[in-house]
Design a protein around this motif. Structure first.
Motif: not given
Length: 437
Positions: A114-134
Protein backbone atom coordinates in the motif's frame (compact mmCIF):
# COMPACT_ATOMS: atom_id res chain seq x y z
CA UNK A 1 40.18 -20.69 5.97
CA UNK A 2 37.21 -22.65 4.70
CA UNK A 3 38.34 -22.27 1.10
CA UNK A 4 42.12 -22.97 1.11
CA UNK A 5 44.08 -22.15 -2.01
CA UNK A 6 45.31 -25.08 -4.05
CA UNK A 7 48.96 -25.93 -3.31
CA UNK A 8 51.67 -24.45 -5.51
CA UNK A 9 49.32 -21.98 -7.21
CA UNK A 10 51.64 -19.63 -9.02
CA UNK A 11 50.87 -15.98 -9.68
CA UNK A 12 48.88 -15.49 -12.83
CA UNK A 13 47.43 -19.01 -12.82
CA UNK A 14 43.73 -19.69 -12.86
CA UNK A 15 43.28 -20.61 -9.18
CA UNK A 16 42.79 -17.04 -7.87
CA UNK A 17 40.47 -16.30 -10.78
CA UNK A 18 38.10 -19.06 -9.70
CA UNK A 19 38.20 -18.26 -5.99
CA UNK A 20 35.18 -15.84 -6.02
CA UNK A 21 33.23 -18.44 -8.02
CA UNK A 22 34.08 -21.14 -5.47
CA UNK A 23 32.97 -18.85 -2.66
CA UNK A 24 29.63 -18.23 -4.35
CA UNK A 25 29.16 -21.98 -4.92
CA UNK A 26 30.07 -22.62 -1.28
CA UNK A 27 27.43 -20.11 -0.20
CA UNK A 28 24.85 -21.81 -2.40
CA UNK A 29 25.74 -25.22 -0.92
CA UNK A 30 25.40 -23.81 2.58
CA UNK A 31 22.02 -22.33 1.67
CA UNK A 32 20.81 -25.59 0.09
CA UNK A 33 21.68 -27.52 3.26
CA UNK A 34 19.39 -25.38 5.41
CA UNK A 35 15.84 -26.47 6.33
CA UNK A 36 12.97 -25.05 4.21
CA UNK A 37 11.90 -22.44 6.78
CA UNK A 38 15.36 -20.89 7.00
CA UNK A 39 15.70 -20.89 3.22
CA UNK A 40 12.36 -19.06 2.98
CA UNK A 41 13.38 -16.45 5.55
CA UNK A 42 16.75 -15.82 3.91
CA UNK A 43 15.12 -15.45 0.49
CA UNK A 44 12.66 -13.09 2.19
CA UNK A 45 15.56 -10.82 3.16
CA UNK A 46 16.80 -10.88 -0.44
CA UNK A 47 13.36 -9.98 -1.81
CA UNK A 48 12.73 -7.31 0.85
CA UNK A 49 15.92 -5.48 -0.07
CA UNK A 50 15.42 -5.80 -3.84
CA UNK A 51 11.98 -4.20 -3.53
CA UNK A 52 13.11 -1.55 -1.07
CA UNK A 53 16.33 -0.50 -2.79
CA UNK A 54 14.65 -0.39 -6.17
CA UNK A 55 12.80 2.68 -4.84
CA UNK A 56 14.72 4.33 -1.99
CA UNK A 57 17.84 5.58 -3.87
CA UNK A 58 15.63 7.60 -6.23
CA UNK A 59 13.24 9.02 -3.66
CA UNK A 60 15.12 12.21 -2.74
CA UNK A 61 15.52 13.31 -6.37
CA UNK A 62 11.85 12.58 -7.09
CA UNK A 63 10.74 14.65 -4.10
CA UNK A 64 12.97 17.57 -5.06
CA UNK A 65 12.45 17.65 -8.83
CA UNK A 66 9.12 16.04 -9.69
CA UNK A 67 7.20 17.22 -6.62
CA UNK A 68 9.23 20.37 -5.98
CA UNK A 69 9.82 19.99 -2.25
CA UNK A 70 12.31 22.27 -0.55
CA UNK A 71 15.57 20.70 0.61
CA UNK A 72 14.61 20.83 4.29
CA UNK A 73 11.30 19.11 3.52
CA UNK A 74 13.06 16.34 1.58
CA UNK A 75 15.34 15.81 4.58
CA UNK A 76 12.35 15.74 6.91
CA UNK A 77 10.56 13.13 4.78
CA UNK A 78 13.64 10.91 4.66
CA UNK A 79 14.11 11.31 8.41
CA UNK A 80 10.49 10.38 9.06
CA UNK A 81 10.92 7.23 7.00
CA UNK A 82 13.97 6.25 9.03
CA UNK A 83 12.21 6.98 12.32
CA UNK A 84 9.05 5.08 11.39
CA UNK A 85 11.25 2.10 10.52
CA UNK A 86 14.20 1.92 12.92
CA UNK A 87 12.46 3.68 15.78
CA UNK A 88 9.51 1.28 15.73
CA UNK A 89 11.44 -1.97 15.28
CA UNK A 90 10.92 -2.63 18.97
CA UNK A 91 7.13 -2.49 18.40
CA UNK A 92 7.30 -4.96 15.52
CA UNK A 93 9.48 -7.31 17.53
CA UNK A 94 7.10 -7.24 20.49
CA UNK A 95 4.14 -7.94 18.19
CA UNK A 96 5.98 -10.92 16.69
CA UNK A 97 6.55 -12.33 20.19
CA UNK A 98 2.89 -11.82 21.06
CA UNK A 99 1.13 -12.92 17.87
CA UNK A 100 3.71 -14.99 15.99
CA UNK A 101 5.82 -14.42 12.90
CA UNK A 102 3.25 -15.15 10.19
CA UNK A 103 0.57 -12.48 10.91
CA UNK A 104 3.17 -9.77 11.55
CA UNK A 105 5.10 -10.52 8.34
CA UNK A 106 1.92 -10.67 6.26
CA UNK A 107 0.64 -7.40 7.74
CA UNK A 108 3.99 -5.75 7.01
CA UNK A 109 3.88 -6.89 3.40
CA UNK A 110 0.36 -5.53 2.94
CA UNK A 111 1.40 -2.15 4.38
CA UNK A 112 4.53 -2.02 2.21
CA UNK A 113 2.47 -2.74 -0.95
CA UNK A 114 0.00 0.00 0.00
CA UNK A 115 2.83 2.42 0.85
CA UNK A 116 4.70 1.96 -2.43
CA UNK A 117 1.52 2.20 -4.49
CA UNK A 118 0.49 5.35 -2.61
CA UNK A 119 3.95 6.89 -3.06
CA UNK A 120 3.83 6.31 -6.79
CA UNK A 121 0.68 8.41 -7.13
CA UNK A 122 1.30 10.90 -4.28
CA UNK A 123 1.76 14.53 -5.36
CA UNK A 124 0.83 16.57 -2.28
CA UNK A 125 3.31 16.79 0.61
CA UNK A 126 0.88 15.26 3.11
CA UNK A 127 0.36 12.27 0.81
CA UNK A 128 4.10 11.73 0.43
CA UNK A 129 4.57 11.88 4.21
CA UNK A 130 1.76 9.38 4.74
CA UNK A 131 3.21 7.01 2.15
CA UNK A 132 6.75 7.04 3.55
CA UNK A 133 5.45 6.55 7.10
CA UNK A 134 3.51 3.51 5.88
CA UNK A 135 6.60 2.17 4.07
CA UNK A 136 8.75 2.61 7.17
CA UNK A 137 6.25 1.08 9.59
CA UNK A 138 5.86 -1.91 7.27
CA UNK A 139 9.56 -2.68 7.69
CA UNK A 140 9.23 -2.17 11.44
CA UNK A 141 6.71 -5.02 11.38
CA UNK A 142 8.28 -7.66 9.15
CA UNK A 143 12.03 -7.09 9.62
CA UNK A 144 12.33 -7.84 13.38
CA UNK A 145 9.92 -10.76 12.98
CA UNK A 146 12.07 -12.32 10.24
CA UNK A 147 15.41 -11.48 11.89
CA UNK A 148 14.42 -12.84 15.29
CA UNK A 149 13.15 -16.11 13.79
CA UNK A 150 16.34 -16.53 11.74
CA UNK A 151 18.37 -15.99 14.93
CA UNK A 152 16.22 -18.46 16.87
CA UNK A 153 16.49 -21.11 14.17
CA UNK A 154 20.26 -20.53 13.98
CA UNK A 155 20.59 -21.11 17.74
CA UNK A 156 18.51 -24.30 17.47
CA UNK A 157 20.79 -25.59 14.70
CA UNK A 158 23.86 -24.78 16.77
CA UNK A 159 22.47 -26.59 19.81
CA UNK A 160 21.71 -29.60 17.58
CA UNK A 161 25.34 -29.68 16.43
CA UNK A 162 24.59 -28.52 12.89
CA UNK A 163 27.09 -25.65 12.79
CA UNK A 164 27.70 -22.26 14.42
CA UNK A 165 24.80 -19.84 14.47
CA UNK A 166 27.00 -17.15 12.89
CA UNK A 167 27.11 -19.12 9.60
CA UNK A 168 23.34 -18.82 9.18
CA UNK A 169 23.33 -15.15 10.20
CA UNK A 170 26.19 -14.43 7.81
CA UNK A 171 24.18 -15.98 4.97
CA UNK A 172 21.26 -13.77 6.00
CA UNK A 173 23.58 -10.74 5.74
CA UNK A 174 24.77 -11.84 2.29
CA UNK A 175 21.18 -12.16 1.07
CA UNK A 176 20.35 -8.68 2.32
CA UNK A 177 23.45 -7.17 0.72
CA UNK A 178 22.75 -8.93 -2.58
CA UNK A 179 19.25 -7.44 -2.57
CA UNK A 180 20.65 -3.98 -1.78
CA UNK A 181 23.05 -4.42 -4.71
CA UNK A 182 20.47 -5.60 -7.25
CA UNK A 183 17.61 -3.29 -6.26
CA UNK A 184 19.11 0.00 -7.48
CA UNK A 185 19.93 -1.51 -10.88
CA UNK A 186 16.33 -2.63 -11.31
CA UNK A 187 15.08 0.77 -10.15
CA UNK A 188 17.42 2.60 -12.54
CA UNK A 189 16.10 0.60 -15.48
CA UNK A 190 12.49 1.32 -14.54
CA UNK A 191 13.25 4.99 -13.92
CA UNK A 192 13.62 5.32 -17.70
CA UNK A 193 9.81 5.02 -17.70
CA UNK A 194 9.06 7.14 -14.62
CA UNK A 195 9.17 7.05 -10.82
CA UNK A 196 5.66 5.65 -10.67
CA UNK A 197 6.83 2.56 -12.56
CA UNK A 198 9.61 2.13 -9.99
CA UNK A 199 7.10 2.27 -7.13
CA UNK A 200 4.69 -0.15 -8.81
CA UNK A 201 7.55 -2.58 -9.42
CA UNK A 202 8.58 -2.30 -5.76
CA UNK A 203 5.00 -3.01 -4.72
CA UNK A 204 4.96 -5.96 -7.13
CA UNK A 205 7.97 -7.52 -5.41
CA UNK A 206 6.11 -7.39 -2.10
CA UNK A 207 2.98 -8.86 -3.69
CA UNK A 208 5.12 -11.89 -4.59
CA UNK A 209 6.60 -11.98 -1.08
CA UNK A 210 3.11 -11.77 0.42
CA UNK A 211 1.83 -14.61 -1.75
CA UNK A 212 4.85 -16.78 -1.01
CA UNK A 213 4.56 -16.32 2.74
CA UNK A 214 0.81 -16.79 2.80
CA UNK A 215 1.44 -20.15 1.14
CA UNK A 216 4.68 -21.33 2.72
CA UNK A 217 5.07 -19.73 6.16
CA UNK A 218 3.66 -22.05 8.87
CA UNK A 219 0.77 -20.91 11.02
CA UNK A 220 2.75 -22.06 14.07
CA UNK A 221 6.51 -22.52 14.07
CA UNK A 222 7.58 -25.41 16.34
CA UNK A 223 9.40 -24.25 19.46
CA UNK A 224 8.16 -20.66 19.26
CA UNK A 225 5.77 -19.90 22.11
CA UNK A 226 3.71 -16.72 22.20
CA UNK A 227 4.06 -14.53 25.29
CA UNK A 228 2.03 -11.87 27.00
CA UNK A 229 3.01 -8.31 26.15
CA UNK A 230 3.38 -7.08 29.74
CA UNK A 231 6.66 -6.89 31.59
CA UNK A 232 9.04 -7.41 28.69
CA UNK A 233 10.14 -3.80 28.24
CA UNK A 234 10.67 -3.32 31.98
CA UNK A 235 13.05 -6.28 32.11
CA UNK A 236 14.78 -5.15 28.91
CA UNK A 237 15.70 -1.71 30.29
CA UNK A 238 17.23 -3.41 33.34
CA UNK A 239 19.28 -5.76 31.16
CA UNK A 240 22.67 -4.05 31.37
CA UNK A 241 24.43 -6.62 29.20
CA UNK A 242 21.96 -6.18 26.36
CA UNK A 243 21.99 -2.37 26.57
CA UNK A 244 25.79 -2.44 26.47
CA UNK A 245 25.60 -4.53 23.30
CA UNK A 246 23.13 -2.01 21.83
CA UNK A 247 25.56 0.85 22.51
CA UNK A 248 28.46 -0.99 20.90
CA UNK A 249 26.29 -1.92 17.92
CA UNK A 250 25.13 1.69 17.72
CA UNK A 251 28.78 2.80 17.42
CA UNK A 252 29.15 0.42 14.48
CA UNK A 253 25.96 1.72 12.82
CA UNK A 254 27.07 5.32 13.31
CA UNK A 255 30.33 4.44 11.57
CA UNK A 256 28.45 2.67 8.77
CA UNK A 257 26.17 5.70 8.35
CA UNK A 258 29.23 7.75 7.39
CA UNK A 259 29.06 6.08 3.99
CA UNK A 260 26.23 8.54 3.41
CA UNK A 261 27.46 11.49 5.48
CA UNK A 262 31.27 11.88 5.62
CA UNK A 263 32.29 9.75 2.63
CA UNK A 264 30.40 11.81 -0.01
CA UNK A 265 32.11 14.97 1.28
CA UNK A 266 35.56 13.36 1.03
CA UNK A 267 34.88 11.86 -2.42
CA UNK A 268 33.67 15.18 -3.81
CA UNK A 269 36.74 16.93 -2.41
CA UNK A 270 39.12 14.40 -3.96
CA UNK A 271 37.36 13.80 -7.30
CA UNK A 272 35.42 17.01 -7.88
CA UNK A 273 32.13 15.09 -8.00
CA UNK A 274 30.32 12.26 -6.24
CA UNK A 275 30.41 9.96 -9.26
CA UNK A 276 33.00 7.58 -7.70
CA UNK A 277 30.57 6.90 -4.84
CA UNK A 278 28.68 4.36 -6.95
CA UNK A 279 31.89 2.37 -7.49
CA UNK A 280 32.79 2.49 -3.80
CA UNK A 281 29.30 1.27 -2.81
CA UNK A 282 29.57 -1.51 -5.40
CA UNK A 283 32.96 -2.48 -3.94
CA UNK A 284 31.41 -2.75 -0.48
CA UNK A 285 28.52 -4.90 -1.72
CA UNK A 286 30.83 -7.16 -3.72
CA UNK A 287 33.05 -7.71 -0.68
CA UNK A 288 30.07 -8.76 1.45
CA UNK A 289 28.62 -11.09 -1.18
CA UNK A 290 31.92 -12.85 -1.92
CA UNK A 291 33.76 -12.75 1.42
CA UNK A 292 31.13 -12.77 4.18
CA UNK A 293 30.84 -16.54 4.61
CA UNK A 294 34.58 -17.32 4.36
CA UNK A 295 35.37 -14.57 6.85
CA UNK A 296 32.63 -15.76 9.20
CA UNK A 297 33.97 -19.32 9.07
CA UNK A 298 37.49 -18.06 9.70
CA UNK A 299 36.36 -15.97 12.67
CA UNK A 300 34.16 -18.78 14.01
CA UNK A 301 37.17 -21.11 14.21
CA UNK A 302 39.30 -18.56 16.08
CA UNK A 303 37.16 -15.95 17.84
CA UNK A 304 34.22 -15.95 20.22
CA UNK A 305 31.42 -13.42 19.72
CA UNK A 306 33.05 -10.72 21.87
CA UNK A 307 36.42 -11.00 20.17
CA UNK A 308 34.77 -11.04 16.76
CA UNK A 309 32.93 -7.79 17.52
CA UNK A 310 36.07 -6.25 19.00
CA UNK A 311 38.13 -7.16 15.92
CA UNK A 312 35.44 -5.72 13.66
CA UNK A 313 35.29 -2.46 15.61
CA UNK A 314 39.09 -2.15 15.43
CA UNK A 315 38.96 -2.58 11.64
CA UNK A 316 36.29 0.10 11.42
CA UNK A 317 38.41 2.45 13.54
CA UNK A 318 41.40 1.76 11.27
CA UNK A 319 39.29 2.76 8.25
CA UNK A 320 38.57 6.18 9.72
CA UNK A 321 42.18 6.53 10.80
CA UNK A 322 43.41 5.94 7.22
CA UNK A 323 41.46 8.97 5.96
CA UNK A 324 42.30 11.06 9.04
CA UNK A 325 46.06 10.52 8.57
CA UNK A 326 45.93 11.16 4.81
CA UNK A 327 43.57 14.13 4.93
CA UNK A 328 46.16 16.86 5.76
CA UNK A 329 48.00 16.00 2.52
CA UNK A 330 44.86 17.03 0.57
CA UNK A 331 45.58 14.65 -2.31
CA UNK A 332 43.19 14.79 -5.26
CA UNK A 333 42.36 12.66 -8.26
CA UNK A 334 42.83 8.90 -8.20
CA UNK A 335 45.47 9.08 -5.47
CA UNK A 336 43.13 11.21 -3.38
CA UNK A 337 40.44 8.52 -3.60
CA UNK A 338 42.70 5.76 -2.26
CA UNK A 339 42.18 6.64 1.44
CA UNK A 340 38.41 6.67 0.87
CA UNK A 341 38.63 3.26 -0.80
CA UNK A 342 40.70 2.00 2.14
CA UNK A 343 38.04 3.29 4.51
CA UNK A 344 35.29 1.48 2.58
CA UNK A 345 37.21 -1.81 2.52
CA UNK A 346 38.11 -1.71 6.24
CA UNK A 347 34.61 -0.60 7.23
CA UNK A 348 33.07 -3.43 5.20
CA UNK A 349 35.43 -6.03 6.68
CA UNK A 350 34.55 -4.73 10.14
CA UNK A 351 30.85 -4.88 9.31
CA UNK A 352 31.22 -8.52 8.24
CA UNK A 353 32.60 -9.36 11.70
CA UNK A 354 30.33 -7.14 13.81
CA UNK A 355 26.87 -7.64 12.30
CA UNK A 356 26.58 -11.47 12.43
CA UNK A 357 28.22 -11.59 15.88
CA UNK A 358 25.84 -8.98 17.32
CA UNK A 359 22.78 -10.79 15.96
CA UNK A 360 24.13 -14.09 17.25
CA UNK A 361 24.67 -12.59 20.71
CA UNK A 362 21.12 -11.27 21.17
CA UNK A 363 19.51 -14.70 21.86
CA UNK A 364 21.92 -15.23 24.78
CA UNK A 365 20.92 -11.91 26.35
CA UNK A 366 17.15 -12.02 25.68
CA UNK A 367 14.50 -13.30 28.07
CA UNK A 368 12.65 -16.47 27.14
CA UNK A 369 10.09 -15.82 24.42
CA UNK A 370 11.19 -12.19 23.96
CA UNK A 371 13.66 -12.57 21.12
CA UNK A 372 11.54 -10.44 18.77
CA UNK A 373 11.39 -7.62 21.33
CA UNK A 374 15.15 -7.71 21.88
CA UNK A 375 15.93 -7.97 18.17
CA UNK A 376 13.75 -4.94 17.51
CA UNK A 377 15.23 -3.05 20.46
CA UNK A 378 18.75 -3.63 19.12
CA UNK A 379 17.79 -1.71 15.98
CA UNK A 380 15.74 0.95 17.78
CA UNK A 381 18.31 1.79 20.45
CA UNK A 382 21.23 1.77 18.04
CA UNK A 383 19.15 3.79 15.55
CA UNK A 384 18.65 6.47 18.21
CA UNK A 385 22.42 6.53 18.75
CA UNK A 386 22.91 7.01 15.02
CA UNK A 387 20.37 9.85 14.98
CA UNK A 388 22.17 11.75 17.74
CA UNK A 389 25.64 10.84 16.51
CA UNK A 390 24.93 11.93 12.95
CA UNK A 391 23.79 15.33 14.19
CA UNK A 392 27.00 15.69 16.18
CA UNK A 393 29.06 14.61 13.15
CA UNK A 394 27.29 17.21 11.04
CA UNK A 395 28.12 19.90 13.61
CA UNK A 396 31.79 18.87 13.48
CA UNK A 397 31.73 19.48 9.74
CA UNK A 398 30.24 22.95 10.26
CA UNK A 399 32.52 24.22 13.03
CA UNK A 400 35.56 25.03 10.90
CA UNK A 401 37.80 22.49 12.62
CA UNK A 402 40.66 20.89 10.64
CA UNK A 403 39.11 18.43 8.16
CA UNK A 404 40.85 15.45 9.76
CA UNK A 405 39.16 16.02 13.14
CA UNK A 406 35.77 14.35 12.36
CA UNK A 407 37.62 11.31 11.01
CA UNK A 408 39.81 11.07 14.13
CA UNK A 409 36.76 11.43 16.40
CA UNK A 410 34.92 8.68 14.54
CA UNK A 411 38.02 6.48 14.66
CA UNK A 412 38.02 6.79 18.47
CA UNK A 413 34.35 5.83 18.92
CA UNK A 414 34.57 2.16 17.79
CA UNK A 415 37.64 1.69 19.99
CA UNK A 416 35.76 3.12 22.97
CA UNK A 417 32.78 0.87 22.14
CA UNK A 418 34.93 -2.25 22.66
CA UNK A 419 35.01 -1.46 26.39
CA UNK A 420 31.19 -1.56 26.43
CA UNK A 421 30.95 -5.13 25.17
CA UNK A 422 29.72 -7.61 27.81
CA UNK A 423 32.54 -9.67 29.23
CA UNK A 424 30.62 -12.90 28.99
CA UNK A 425 28.43 -14.15 26.14
CA UNK A 426 25.37 -14.21 28.39
CA UNK A 427 26.42 -11.40 30.72
CA UNK A 428 23.51 -10.20 32.83
CA UNK A 429 22.75 -8.30 35.99
CA UNK A 430 21.99 -10.40 39.02
CA UNK A 431 18.45 -11.67 39.15
CA UNK A 432 17.74 -11.32 35.43
CA UNK A 433 17.14 -14.19 33.10
CA UNK A 434 19.66 -13.56 30.37
CA UNK A 435 19.33 -16.76 28.34
CA UNK A 436 16.74 -17.53 25.75
CA UNK A 437 17.26 -21.24 26.01
Amino acid sequence: MSEPSPPQAAPGKSAPTHRPRRRVLSSLRTFAALPPLLRLLILTQLAFNIGFYAVLPFLAEHLGTAIGMAGWMVGLVLGLRTFSQQGLFVVGGALADRYGVRPVVLAGCVLRIAGFAWLGFAEASWAVVGAVLLIGFAAALFSPAVESEVARQAVCREEAGEGPRTHVLALFTVAGQAGAFLGPFIGALLLAVDFRAVCIAGAGVFVLVLAGHAWLLPQHIPGRARVQSRGGVRRLVRNRGFLALCCAYGAYLLAYNQLYQLLPVEVERAAGSQAPLAWLFALSSLLVVTAQLPLTRWAGDRLDLRRSMAAGLLLIAAGFAVVAVARPAAWTGTVGLLPAAGYVVLLTLGQMLVAPAARAWVPDLADDGRLGLYTGALSSVSGLIVLVGSAVTGSLLDTGLPPAVPWFVLAALPVAAIALLPRRRGAEPAGANGLSG
